[in-house]
Design a protein around this motif. Structure first.
Motif, PDB file in Angstrom:
ATOM      1  N   ASN A  84       4.606  15.220   4.033  1.00  0.00           N
ATOM      2  CA  ASN A  84       5.673  15.450   3.054  1.00  0.00           C
ATOM      3  C   ASN A  84       6.371  14.155   2.632  1.00  0.00           C
ATOM      4  N   LYS A  85       5.810  12.992   2.980  1.00  0.00           N
ATOM      5  CA  LYS A  85       6.447  11.716   2.689  1.00  0.00           C
ATOM      6  C   LYS A  85       5.534  10.813   1.874  1.00  0.00           C
ATOM      7  N   LEU A  86       6.155   9.998   1.042  1.00  0.00           N
ATOM      8  CA  LEU A  86       5.454   8.873   0.426  1.00  0.00           C
ATOM      9  C   LEU A  86       5.899   7.647   1.203  1.00  0.00           C
ATOM     10  N   GLN A  87       4.945   6.904   1.725  1.00  0.00           N
ATOM     11  CA  GLN A  87       5.272   5.731   2.525  1.00  0.00           C
ATOM     12  C   GLN A  87       4.722   4.479   1.858  1.00  0.00           C
ATOM     13  N   LEU A  88       5.503   3.401   1.926  1.00  0.00           N
ATOM     14  CA  LEU A  88       5.109   2.117   1.372  1.00  0.00           C
ATOM     15  C   LEU A  88       4.937   1.138   2.529  1.00  0.00           C
ATOM     16  N   PHE A  89       3.739   0.587   2.622  1.00  0.00           N
ATOM     17  CA  PHE A  89       3.404  -0.359   3.677  1.00  0.00           C
ATOM     18  C   PHE A  89       3.172  -1.732   3.070  1.00  0.00           C
ATOM     19  N   GLU A  90       3.388  -2.762   3.887  1.00  0.00           N
ATOM     20  CA  GLU A  90       3.098  -4.132   3.482  1.00  0.00           C
ATOM     21  C   GLU A  90       2.154  -4.749   4.503  1.00  0.00           C
ATOM     22  N   TRP A  91       1.123  -5.444   3.989  1.00  0.00           N
ATOM     23  CA  TRP A  91       0.190  -6.153   4.854  1.00  0.00           C
ATOM     24  C   TRP A  91       0.895  -7.403   5.345  1.00  0.00           C
ATOM     25  N   GLU A  92       1.045  -7.536   6.653  1.00  0.00           N
ATOM     26  CA  GLU A  92       1.750  -8.688   7.218  1.00  0.00           C
ATOM     27  C   GLU A  92       0.812  -9.884   7.294  1.00  0.00           C
ATOM     28  N   ALA A  93       1.230 -10.967   6.698  1.00  0.00           N
ATOM     29  CA  ALA A  93       0.434 -12.198   6.700  1.00  0.00           C
ATOM     30  C   ALA A  93       0.288 -12.717   8.123  1.00  0.00           C
ATOM     31  N   GLY A  94      -0.919 -13.110   8.467  1.00  0.00           N
ATOM     32  CA  GLY A  94      -1.175 -13.657   9.785  1.00  0.00           C
ATOM     33  C   GLY A  94      -1.373 -12.621  10.873  1.00  0.00           C
ATOM     34  N   ALA A  95      -1.132 -11.350  10.545  1.00  0.00           N
ATOM     35  CA  ALA A  95      -1.323 -10.288  11.541  1.00  0.00           C
ATOM     36  C   ALA A  95      -2.142  -9.174  10.896  1.00  0.00           C
ATOM     37  N   PRO A  96      -3.178  -8.739  11.545  1.00  0.00           N
ATOM     38  CA  PRO A  96      -4.015  -7.685  10.943  1.00  0.00           C
ATOM     39  C   PRO A  96      -3.377  -6.300  11.106  1.00  0.00           C
ATOM     40  N   ARG A  97      -2.218  -6.101  10.453  1.00  0.00           N
ATOM     41  CA  ARG A  97      -1.584  -4.791  10.547  1.00  0.00           C
ATOM     42  C   ARG A  97      -0.730  -4.519   9.315  1.00  0.00           C
TER      43      ARG A  97
ATOM     44  N   CYS B  11      11.161  11.011   1.367  1.00  0.00           N
ATOM     45  CA  CYS B  11      10.889  12.353   1.889  1.00  0.00           C
ATOM     46  C   CYS B  11      11.317  13.401   0.862  1.00  0.00           C
ATOM     47  N   GLY B  12      11.079  14.651   1.180  1.00  0.00           N
ATOM     48  CA  GLY B  12      11.540  15.726   0.314  1.00  0.00           C
ATOM     49  C   GLY B  12      10.439  16.397  -0.476  1.00  0.00           C
ATOM     50  N   HIS B  13       9.226  16.111  -0.157  1.00  0.00           N
ATOM     51  CA  HIS B  13       8.097  16.757  -0.817  1.00  0.00           C
ATOM     52  C   HIS B  13       7.581  17.868   0.095  1.00  0.00           C
ATOM     53  N   ILE B  14       6.755  18.755  -0.447  1.00  0.00           N
ATOM     54  CA  ILE B  14       6.050  19.742   0.371  1.00  0.00           C
ATOM     55  C   ILE B  14       4.823  19.073   0.991  1.00  0.00           C
ATOM     56  N   LEU B  15       3.958  18.537   0.121  1.00  0.00           N
ATOM     57  CA  LEU B  15       2.782  17.795   0.552  1.00  0.00           C
ATOM     58  C   LEU B  15       2.402  16.838  -0.573  1.00  0.00           C
ATOM     59  N   VAL B  16       2.473  15.551  -0.310  1.00  0.00           N
ATOM     60  CA  VAL B  16       2.127  14.543  -1.315  1.00  0.00           C
ATOM     61  C   VAL B  16       0.615  14.516  -1.460  1.00  0.00           C
ATOM     62  N   LEU B  17       0.141  14.881  -2.654  1.00  0.00           N
ATOM     63  CA  LEU B  17      -1.301  14.922  -2.897  1.00  0.00           C
ATOM     64  C   LEU B  17      -1.786  13.800  -3.807  1.00  0.00           C
ATOM     65  N   TYR B  18      -0.950  13.371  -4.761  1.00  0.00           N
ATOM     66  CA  TYR B  18      -1.386  12.407  -5.773  1.00  0.00           C
ATOM     67  C   TYR B  18      -0.337  11.324  -5.920  1.00  0.00           C
ATOM     68  N   VAL B  19      -0.787  10.085  -6.034  1.00  0.00           N
ATOM     69  CA  VAL B  19       0.100   8.940  -6.176  1.00  0.00           C
ATOM     70  C   VAL B  19      -0.480   8.015  -7.243  1.00  0.00           C
ATOM     71  N   GLN B  20       0.336   7.660  -8.220  1.00  0.00           N
ATOM     72  CA  GLN B  20      -0.027   6.685  -9.236  1.00  0.00           C
ATOM     73  C   GLN B  20       1.092   5.661  -9.321  1.00  0.00           C
ATOM     74  N   ALA B  21       0.740   4.395  -9.525  1.00  0.00           N
ATOM     75  CA  ALA B  21       1.745   3.340  -9.645  1.00  0.00           C
ATOM     76  C   ALA B  21       1.539   2.580 -10.945  1.00  0.00           C
ATOM     77  N   ARG B  22       2.656   2.178 -11.535  1.00  0.00           N
ATOM     78  CA  ARG B  22       2.658   1.362 -12.756  1.00  0.00           C
ATOM     79  C   ARG B  22       3.845   0.409 -12.630  1.00  0.00           C
TER      80      ARG B  22
ATOM     81  N   LEU C 203       0.848  -1.186   0.000  1.00  0.00           N
ATOM     82  CA  LEU C 203       0.000   0.000   0.000  1.00  0.00           C
ATOM     83  C   LEU C 203       0.885   1.238   0.000  1.00  0.00           C
ATOM     84  N   LEU C 204       0.661   2.136  -0.961  1.00  0.00           N
ATOM     85  CA  LEU C 204       1.348   3.427  -1.005  1.00  0.00           C
ATOM     86  C   LEU C 204       0.455   4.469  -0.360  1.00  0.00           C
ATOM     87  N   ALA C 205       1.060   5.350   0.446  1.00  0.00           N
ATOM     88  CA  ALA C 205       0.288   6.399   1.100  1.00  0.00           C
ATOM     89  C   ALA C 205       1.094   7.689   1.111  1.00  0.00           C
ATOM     90  N   GLY C 206       0.450   8.782   0.707  1.00  0.00           N
ATOM     91  CA  GLY C 206       1.041  10.099   0.863  1.00  0.00           C
ATOM     92  C   GLY C 206       0.707  10.595   2.258  1.00  0.00           C
TER      93      GLY C 206
END
Length: 131
Positions: free
Chosen positions: A11-24, A32-43, A5-8
Motif C-alpha cells: 500500500n506504499k510508494l517508496q523512493l530509494f536512492e542508490w548509495e555511492a560506494g555501497a552496493p545497497r 502511504c494511503g493506497h490500497i495496492l500500488v500497481l502502476y507507477v509513472q514518473a515525469r 528508484l520508485l517502487a510500489g
C-alpha cells in the motif's frame, strides 16, 4: 534525478536512492494511503500512481519528500496509467474504459486543487494493460 528508484510496495510508494560506494539502496521517502500500488509513472519530479481500487494519485518529489498534489476521488480499479503532459493524465480501468484527468492548479480552494478533474471518459471495450 539519477540514482533514484520508485517502487510500489503493497500500500506504499517508496523512493530509494542508490548509495555511492555501497552496493545497497537506501529508503529516502514513502507515501502511504493506497490500497495496492500497481502502476507507477514518473515525469521530472511528478509521479503518477495507479492503485488497485483508488484510481490515480499525483505526487511530487521535492525537498526530500513525496507530497500528494491531487487524486481522483472516483473508485476506479486501474489497469494502466500514463502522463499526457504535466497537467493531464490518462487512465485505463477494469470496466474497459479510458479516462483523462487533469490537475486543477487554478482552482480557488486547496480542497479543489487536491482533486483531479475527469475531463474525458471513453468506453474502449478492450482491456488496456499498458500505455
Amino acid at each position: 534525478s539519477s540514482g533514484l528508484l520508485l517502487a510500489g510496495v503493497n500500500n506504499k510508494l517508496q523512493l530509494f536512492e542508490w548509495e555511492a560506494g555501497a552496493p545497497r539502496l537506501a529508503l529516502r521517502a514513502e507515501h502511504c494511503g493506497h490500497i495496492l500500488v500497481l502502476y507507477v509513472q514518473a515525469r521530472a519530479d511528478f509521479i503518477l500512481v495507479g492503485d488497485l481500487m483508488k484510481s490515480i494519485t499525483l505526487l511530487q518529489w521535492s525537498a526530500g519528500e513525496l507530497t500528494e498534489l491531487a487524486r481522483d476521488v472516483n473508485a476506479n480499479w486501474m489497469t494502466a496509467v500514463a502522463f499526457l503532459d504535466d497537467d493531464t493524465f490518462l487512465g485505463a480501468e477494469n470496466a474497459l474504459n479510458l479516462f483523462a484527468a487533469r490537475k486543477r492548479a487554478d482552482a480557488p480552494t486547496e480542497e479543489e486543487r487536491g482533486r483531479l478533474e475527469v475531463v474525458c471518459e471513453f468506453h474502449f471495450g478492450e482491456f488496456v494493460n499498458r500505455f
